[in-house]
Scaffold this motif. Sequence first.
Motif, PDB file in Angstrom:
ATOM      1  N   TRP A  94      97.644  79.257  43.031  1.00  0.00           N
ATOM      2  CA  TRP A  94      96.847  78.101  42.595  1.00  0.00           C
ATOM      3  C   TRP A  94      97.187  77.723  41.156  1.00  0.00           C
ATOM      4  CZ3 TRP A  94      94.543  75.889  46.568  1.00  0.00           C
ATOM      5  CH2 TRP A  94      94.233  76.670  47.689  1.00  0.00           C
ATOM      6  N   GLU A  95      97.489  78.730  40.352  1.00  0.00           N
ATOM      7  CA  GLU A  95      97.866  78.461  38.957  1.00  0.00           C
ATOM      8  C   GLU A  95      99.200  77.725  38.890  1.00  0.00           C
ATOM      9  OE1 GLU A  95      97.800  81.949  36.570  1.00  0.00           O
ATOM     10  OE2 GLU A  95      98.402  80.897  34.742  1.00  0.00           O
ATOM     11  N   ASN A  96     100.162  78.162  39.694  1.00  0.00           N
ATOM     12  CA  ASN A  96     101.484  77.540  39.677  1.00  0.00           C
ATOM     13  C   ASN A  96     101.463  76.105  40.193  1.00  0.00           C
ATOM     14  OD1 ASN A  96     102.593  79.869  38.651  1.00  0.00           O
ATOM     15  ND2 ASN A  96     103.225  80.673  40.646  1.00  0.00           N
ATOM     16  N   PHE A  97     100.581  75.840  41.151  1.00  0.00           N
ATOM     17  CA  PHE A  97     100.581  74.513  41.779  1.00  0.00           C
ATOM     18  C   PHE A  97      99.383  73.653  41.349  1.00  0.00           C
ATOM     19  CE2 PHE A  97     103.345  76.970  44.529  1.00  0.00           C
ATOM     20  CZ  PHE A  97     104.399  76.090  44.748  1.00  0.00           C
ATOM     21  N   SER A  98      98.711  74.034  40.275  1.00  0.00           N
ATOM     22  CA  SER A  98      97.522  73.283  39.847  1.00  0.00           C
ATOM     23  C   SER A  98      97.860  71.833  39.477  1.00  0.00           C
ATOM     24  CB  SER A  98      96.845  73.991  38.667  1.00  0.00           C
ATOM     25  OG  SER A  98      97.751  74.101  37.592  1.00  0.00           O
ATOM     26  N   SER A  99      98.988  71.632  38.790  1.00  0.00           N
ATOM     27  CA  SER A  99      99.368  70.263  38.410  1.00  0.00           C
ATOM     28  C   SER A  99      99.714  69.435  39.642  1.00  0.00           C
ATOM     29  CB  SER A  99     100.561  70.289  37.448  1.00  0.00           C
ATOM     30  OG  SER A  99     100.189  70.886  36.226  1.00  0.00           O
TER      31      SER A  99
END
Length: 391
Positions: free
Chosen positions: A58-63
Amino acid sequence: MNKLSIPSVIILAIILNIVGLVTIYSAGGNVYFLRELLWTTIGIGLLFIVIKIPIRFWENFSSHIFFITLLLLILVLFLGKGSARRWFDLSIFNFQPSELAKLAIILYIAQRWAYKKVEFLPKDLLLPLLAILAYSALVFLEPDLGSGLIFLPILAGMMVWQGFSIFQVFLLFSPLFSFVFGFSTYLWILYFVAFAVISYRRITIVSWIVVLMINILAGLSSPIIWSNLKDYQKARIIGFLSPWLDPKGMSWNLIQSQIAIGSGRIFGKGFLSGTQKKLAFLPNRQTDFIFSTLSEEFGFIGAIITLGLYFALLYNIFRIAQKAQNEFARLVAIGIFMVLSYQVVVNIGMVLGLLPITGIALPFLSYGGSSLIISYLMIGLVVRIHKESQV
């Protein structure tokens, strides 16, 4: 946090969902019940899938999630179903992008603020603030006033969690207060003088002048915004401020809600026996006013037990946020805590007449696929955060 926290969060959410299903059956009948049951099945399935996905994903794909949601919020204005333009018609249910936006904004701000010292400066605040304003503006255009406002408490809660002072949060949101007080000239003058005095010695003189100018512009914009509100939005605000001004018109919903809650007394009228609901006096009885339906049939005892379940759920989420293993996870958990808290407080405050009617769903109880599925997805994230903190 003890080992019972993981099942506690899931079990509390499912119990609230069951309370919602029972009340929806009473308020809306078989059709609404079966649809909600289908969305419950989908939501619980997604919950267990999300529990398996590392928080790092989720952190990697938040943007990516943020910009995809932004695109959906734009597209729904042109392709949305109905005059309100809030939903995409996906056959089995209507998908509401503003529900996904609550989670997307949490992930985006958490990713930007995690692992660094955040200060009360434009370099740290500008992008999160622009993201909030973009989402709010698009949701307002649908129009959906209640969902458009929810992004502000999310930002405020995450700021406090990051160590900002209450004054700094107040300073950032001061144009909003100026806008609200701008509907009354006398109240606005009182607010503005008090704000000018309080803030004078706490910020530089240049910043003080800039903030005052922004507040003046915000106050002056109130009449313009008011003139562009829909008639039903104006009626809701007037009805909140003067509920007995038009009891058979703009205040009908609020008055019927209060009658339903009061007539339930201590133990309620019994399951399927609510007269306000049965005679259709109570509006939106399976959606926005479901707490009124519940209170009429299960009384004060049923209402208190339901509030206790919400308190236990929110307390567990807050404790999980405290124990999370990294700053991104902590910010996501506190953002989810803010979303659910805001919805519970605003919805119940609304049906009791303590807050204006804004159309906010009560998590896990109100009828609606998007709200229920996103709520389960959030619970799945919270459980995953707790699971990783135990490693």
